[in-house]
Structures are given as C-alpha cells and as structure tokens.
Enzyme design. Structure first.
Site, PDB file in Angstrom:
ATOM      1  N   ASP A   1      44.090  34.908  27.211  1.00 22.76           N
ATOM      2  CA  ASP A   1      43.605  35.161  28.570  1.00 22.76           C
ATOM      3  C   ASP A   1      44.714  35.857  29.352  1.00 22.76           C
ATOM      4  O   ASP A   1      45.707  35.230  29.722  1.00 22.76           O
ATOM      5  CB  ASP A   1      43.218  33.818  29.217  1.00 22.76           C
ATOM      6  CG  ASP A   1      42.518  33.986  30.564  1.00 22.76           C
ATOM      7  OD1 ASP A   1      42.482  35.111  31.093  1.00 22.76           O
ATOM      8  OD2 ASP A   1      42.014  32.967  31.091  1.00 22.76           O
TER       9      ASP A   1
ATOM     10  N   ASP B   1      40.595  40.387  35.107  1.00 15.39           N
ATOM     11  CA  ASP B   1      40.741  39.107  34.413  1.00 15.39           C
ATOM     12  C   ASP B   1      39.755  39.085  33.250  1.00 15.39           C
ATOM     13  O   ASP B   1      38.549  39.136  33.457  1.00 15.39           O
ATOM     14  CB  ASP B   1      40.430  37.986  35.422  1.00 15.39           C
ATOM     15  CG  ASP B   1      40.707  36.590  34.880  1.00 15.39           C
ATOM     16  OD1 ASP B   1      41.071  36.461  33.695  1.00 15.39           O
ATOM     17  OD2 ASP B   1      40.543  35.624  35.650  1.00 15.39           O
TER      18      ASP B   1
ATOM     19  N   HIS C   1      34.881  32.767  38.589  1.00 15.76           N
ATOM     20  CA  HIS C   1      35.285  32.783  39.998  1.00 15.76           C
ATOM     21  C   HIS C   1      35.271  34.184  40.579  1.00 15.76           C
ATOM     22  O   HIS C   1      35.443  35.169  39.856  1.00 15.76           O
ATOM     23  CB  HIS C   1      36.710  32.218  40.121  1.00 15.76           C
ATOM     24  CG  HIS C   1      37.664  32.794  39.113  1.00 15.76           C
ATOM     25  ND1 HIS C   1      38.425  33.897  39.386  1.00 15.76           N
ATOM     26  CD2 HIS C   1      37.938  32.446  37.826  1.00 15.76           C
ATOM     27  CE1 HIS C   1      39.139  34.200  38.289  1.00 15.76           C
ATOM     28  NE2 HIS C   1      38.866  33.348  37.336  1.00 15.76           N
TER      29      HIS C   1
ATOM     30  N   HIS D   1      41.701  33.357  42.260  1.00 13.97           N
ATOM     31  CA  HIS D   1      40.505  32.548  42.527  1.00 13.97           C
ATOM     32  C   HIS D   1      40.073  32.782  43.968  1.00 13.97           C
ATOM     33  O   HIS D   1      40.690  32.289  44.891  1.00 13.97           O
ATOM     34  CB  HIS D   1      40.772  31.062  42.241  1.00 13.97           C
ATOM     35  CG  HIS D   1      40.848  30.764  40.775  1.00 13.97           C
ATOM     36  ND1 HIS D   1      39.821  30.170  40.079  1.00 13.97           N
ATOM     37  CD2 HIS D   1      41.806  31.033  39.861  1.00 13.97           C
ATOM     38  CE1 HIS D   1      40.154  30.084  38.788  1.00 13.97           C
ATOM     39  NE2 HIS D   1      41.359  30.594  38.641  1.00 13.97           N
TER      40      HIS D   1
ATOM     41  N   GLU E   1      33.538  33.824  33.176  1.00 13.71           N
ATOM     42  CA  GLU E   1      34.161  33.256  31.982  1.00 13.71           C
ATOM     43  C   GLU E   1      33.439  31.974  31.621  1.00 13.71           C
ATOM     44  O   GLU E   1      33.031  31.212  32.490  1.00 13.71           O
ATOM     45  CB  GLU E   1      35.653  32.987  32.200  1.00 13.71           C
ATOM     46  CG  GLU E   1      36.000  32.069  33.340  1.00 13.71           C
ATOM     47  CD  GLU E   1      37.519  31.927  33.519  1.00 13.71           C
ATOM     48  OE1 GLU E   1      38.233  31.766  32.517  1.00 13.71           O
ATOM     49  OE2 GLU E   1      37.970  31.965  34.682  1.00 13.71           O
TER      50      GLU E   1
ATOM     51  N   GLU F   1      35.632  36.049  28.494  1.00 10.31           N
ATOM     52  CA  GLU F   1      35.611  36.336  29.929  1.00 10.31           C
ATOM     53  C   GLU F   1      35.634  37.837  30.195  1.00 10.31           C
ATOM     54  O   GLU F   1      36.338  38.584  29.526  1.00 10.31           O
ATOM     55  CB  GLU F   1      36.849  35.694  30.573  1.00 10.31           C
ATOM     56  CG  GLU F   1      37.071  36.068  32.025  1.00 10.31           C
ATOM     57  CD  GLU F   1      38.317  35.388  32.606  1.00 10.31           C
ATOM     58  OE1 GLU F   1      38.307  35.098  33.810  1.00 10.31           O
ATOM     59  OE2 GLU F   1      39.289  35.166  31.859  1.00 10.31           O
TER      60      GLU F   1
END
Length: 338
Positions: free
Chosen positions: A111, A122, A191, A199, A224, A319
């Site tokens: 990640d 992300d 998120h 976040h 994710e 994700e």
C-alpha cells in the site's frame, strides 16, 4: 440544529470550489497515478521471498521519489509504504533496524502513495507466492471492483458498503481441507481524500450500515477493501511506524525543546502528510522517539499502529483512487495489473 448543516454544506461547497481549476487537480492526480503504475510494475518484478522488508520499502519509495521528481512539499511520497503481512492488514512499515524478511508463505499487502501538489494517489494490491490464498485475493479484488462500480455522485456510503460486503462474502477459501469464509474487515474502510490529508472525513465501510452521507461531485475517494479468513475485525498491535500531524491540531505551547524542534521538522518536511520513523531519520532527525511520543501525548501528532486480525488469519487488500468528475467517474489508478 439545521444551521450547522447549511454552514457545513456551504463550507464543503466552498472547499471544493477552492480546489483551484478542477483540470489542474485532475492532472496532478493523474501524474501521481502514472508514477504509481510504473513503480508498482517494477515492485512486482523485484519483490521476492528472502528480501528484507526494509529493502522492499526503500525500493518502492526510491522509485517513487525518482519518478515523481520529489521536491519538498510540492511532490513526493504520499505516505509510508505499507507492507503488512498475513494477519496484519494495514499500517505496518519497517522501522529503522527492522530485520524482518519476506517469507515464501506470506501474504503481503503493498500500500503506497504518491502526491503531486498535495493531491494524494492512494492505491494498493496484495502479493502471494504460494497459491493457498489465491481465492482470498480474488475475493478482495472483486469486492474492490464492486465498490468502484457502484460508487458515484449521490451514492449513499452505507449502501455502497452493502454491495462490497455482498461480493466479499460470496467467496470462500480452502486451507488444508478446511473451508473458510472470506469476511470483510468491519472496522477498516475506504475514505475521501483532501489536499495533503489522506483521510478526508468520509468513510466507505465494508459492511452495510446506516450512513446516509452521499458521495458528492468533485470529491475523490480511495476505494479499498480488506478481506480476512479470521474474525473480520482488526485491533492495534505491534510497534508503531505510521504518524501524521493532526490537521486542526490545537496550538499547544511545548515546553520540551526537542518536541518543539521535531514539530518544526515535521511541518517543514511533511506538513499534514503521514510519515514514518524512517522518513524522520532520512530528514536528519535522530533520538526523536521521546519528542515524537510527547507530540502524540499532546494531541498534535496522531499515531497509527499496525492493525491486525487474529494470529493465523490471512488478510488481503486491493485499493484504487477514483475521481467523481461531473461527467464521469475516473478510476485514475487503474492499470493493466489491477
């Protein structure tokens, strides 16, 4: 009262409009995504059992820094490289001196993030080197794809979670003759993402819930999902590596000189972007642990310890980052691989 709702609605609108020209935003995220695709392609080739976790992390981070042309807070690594293994699902990154080596039977979540002008891309995938848990990876990849497919402007977050859950729970894994259900991890989530803030305040949980909050035009989200053969719930466990300065941290007068100077360094090097202990050392800090713990205790920095299911369980993650453009949903981190 309703006054709060209108003001927060207005605030959110203004925040989105202040996002500069949307095309500029999109192109910054797209540039970060292209770097992510190239770095992960390389990472997939080189990550092999027998490698030290610290070397895996540095391979990814150095690749990211080179390709994004790292430049202070203008562009660089988006957050610490997560390399969580097996029953640990998230937030493990090797600390300085970590001697852990990747094993043949390990299930590794990779990640990592890239940012361009604070626009964080992300995206994550899972690697296994032994076919036992292939179905677990398949389940989570499918659940993430469902989340992406069902996401969109005006979609309610609680409902979206239900679709993810349904897909995830339709899979099972056979391990040593035992059939195990794949459970979505109930206390992890996707998120929304804000500038320099990983976040952003909205959560896409992995089990159906009553959250009536809607996704809105102009927002972007990390979709994710995490699946587990264990309890389907994580707890904080193990030595902490991940930290971030709290976005609206109170202004606390710091009496500890070392804490004051560490905060200065954090502000200069990371702002509100997440960092880890290795990044502090790279920025020239040493003997920083007491000061760092003080900043955490004072409510200025948040610590994010590793999140783990029960021992013996296996967890997987996939994700993507999606842009909710007015005219279409763009899965900006999509590649040939996932």
């Amino acid at each position: 009262s309703n006054a709060y709702r209108t003001t927060s609605e207005e605030k959110r609108y203004n925040e989105r409009m202040a996002m500069e020209d949307p095309e500029v935003t999109y192109n910054n995220i797209r540039r970060a995504a292209e770097v992510h695709r190239q770095v992960r392609k390389y990472a997939r080739k080189v990550i092999r059992p027998g490698m030290r976790m610290i070397d895996i992390a540095e391979t990814i981070e150095n690749g990211t820094r080179a390709l994004v042309e790292e430049n202070g807070l203008e562009s660089g690594v988006g957050f610490p490289t997560g390399l969580s293994l097996n029953h640990c699902a998230a937030h493990y990154s090797p600390n300085p001196g970590d001697t852990l080596v990747l094993g043949e039977k390990d299930v590794l979540k990779v990640d990592f993030g890239v940012h361009v002008k604070g626009r964080i891309l992300d995206s994550a995938f899972t690697l296994n080197f032994d076919p036992t848990y292939d179905k677990l990876l398949e389940a989570v990849k499918a659940a993430t794809d469902t989340g992406i497919r069902e996401a969109g402007i005006d979609v309610r977050l609680g409902e979206l979670a239900g679709y993810i859950q349904e897909t995830m729970e339709s899979y099972e894994v056979e391990v040593n003759g035992k059939v195990l259900p794949v459970k979505p991890i109930e206390n992890l989530s996707g998120h929304s993402i804000n500038p320099y803030q990983i976040h952003g305040g909205k959560s896409v949980l992995l089990v159906k819930n009553d959250d009536q909050t809607k996704m809105e035009e102009g927002e972007y989200f990390a979709i994710e999902t995490f699946g587990s053969t264990g309890r389907g719930k994580v707890i904080e466990q193990g030595e902490c590596s991940h930290y971030a300065r709290i976005v609206d941290a109170p202004h606390v007068p710091l009496r500890l000189t070392s804490a004051k100077s560490l905060l200065k360094s954090i502000n200069k090097n990371f702002g509100t972007l997440p960092f880890c202990r290795r990044y502090l050392e790279r920025a020239g800090e040493s003997k920083y642990l007491l000061a760092l713990n003080h900043l955490v205790a004072q409510g200025i920095v948040q610590d994010y310890p590793p999140l783990c299911d029960v021992r013996g369980a296996m967890t997987a993650q996939f994700e993507h980052t999606i842009l909710l453009r007015p005219t279409r949903k763009e899965v900006v981190s999509r590649g040939e691989d996932y």
